[in-house]
Motif scaffolding. Structure first.
Motif, PDB file in Angstrom:
ATOM      1  N   THR A   3      72.049   7.381  39.732  1.00 54.15           N
ATOM      2  CA  THR A   3      71.701   7.591  38.329  1.00 54.15           C
ATOM      3  C   THR A   3      70.300   7.069  38.100  1.00 54.15           C
ATOM      4  N   CYS A   4      69.553   7.804  37.321  1.00 54.85           N
ATOM      5  CA  CYS A   4      68.196   7.380  37.017  1.00 54.85           C
ATOM      6  C   CYS A   4      67.679   8.227  35.862  1.00 54.85           C
ATOM      7  N   PRO A   5      66.608   7.785  35.211  1.00 55.07           N
ATOM      8  CA  PRO A   5      66.007   8.627  34.173  1.00 55.07           C
ATOM      9  C   PRO A   5      65.551   9.953  34.770  1.00 55.07           C
ATOM     10  N   GLY A  19      67.600   8.903  29.678  1.00 56.16           N
ATOM     11  CA  GLY A  19      66.956   7.592  29.702  1.00 56.16           C
ATOM     12  C   GLY A  19      67.843   6.570  29.031  1.00 56.16           C
ATOM     13  N   THR A  20      67.271   5.465  28.648  1.00 64.21           N
ATOM     14  CA  THR A  20      68.006   4.392  28.003  1.00 64.21           C
ATOM     15  C   THR A  20      67.904   4.533  26.493  1.00 64.21           C
ATOM     16  N   GLU A  21      69.036   4.643  25.816  1.00 62.17           N
ATOM     17  CA  GLU A  21      69.069   4.772  24.366  1.00 62.17           C
ATOM     18  C   GLU A  21      68.595   3.452  23.760  1.00 62.17           C
ATOM     19  N   ALA A  22      67.572   3.523  22.887  1.00 66.71           N
ATOM     20  CA  ALA A  22      66.969   2.311  22.338  1.00 66.71           C
ATOM     21  C   ALA A  22      66.641   2.443  20.853  1.00 66.71           C
ATOM     22  N   VAL A  43      64.741   7.433  23.052  1.00 67.77           N
ATOM     23  CA  VAL A  43      65.160   7.231  24.430  1.00 67.77           C
ATOM     24  C   VAL A  43      63.966   6.740  25.227  1.00 67.77           C
ATOM     25  N   ILE A  45      62.120   6.092  28.805  1.00 67.51           N
ATOM     26  CA  ILE A  45      62.043   6.414  30.228  1.00 67.51           C
ATOM     27  C   ILE A  45      60.853   5.658  30.796  1.00 67.51           C
ATOM     28  N   SER A  46      60.879   5.416  32.060  1.00 62.62           N
ATOM     29  CA  SER A  46      59.782   4.668  32.680  1.00 62.62           C
ATOM     30  C   SER A  46      58.521   5.527  32.785  1.00 62.62           C
TER      31      SER A  46
END
Length: 60
Positions: A3-5, A19-22, A43, A45-46
């Motif tokens: 799993t990854c963005p 991505g990470t929900e923020a 969201v 992402i890096s």
């Protein structure tokens, strides 16, 4: 399973982002010229993910 963005193109030409929900953490930090609708989420992402995806995003 890894799993990854990721950023990928949908069949209608739109792009989806994993991505990470923020939203709760970042909503109050949006710049004055940015806004989101109630159904939209922020969201994260890096930088690396976006730079790598650049080659897959069409210029037009």
């Amino acid at each position: 399973m890894e799993t990854c963005p990721d950023i990928f193109e949908l069949s209608d030409g739109s792009f989806a982002v994993i991505g990470t929900e923020a939203t709760a953490d970042l909503d109050s930090l949006l710049p004055p010229d940015a806004a989101r609708a109630d159904y939209e989420r922020i969201v994260v992402i890096s930088r690396e993910t976006l730079v790598r995806a650049k080659r897959d995003i069409p210029d037009e």
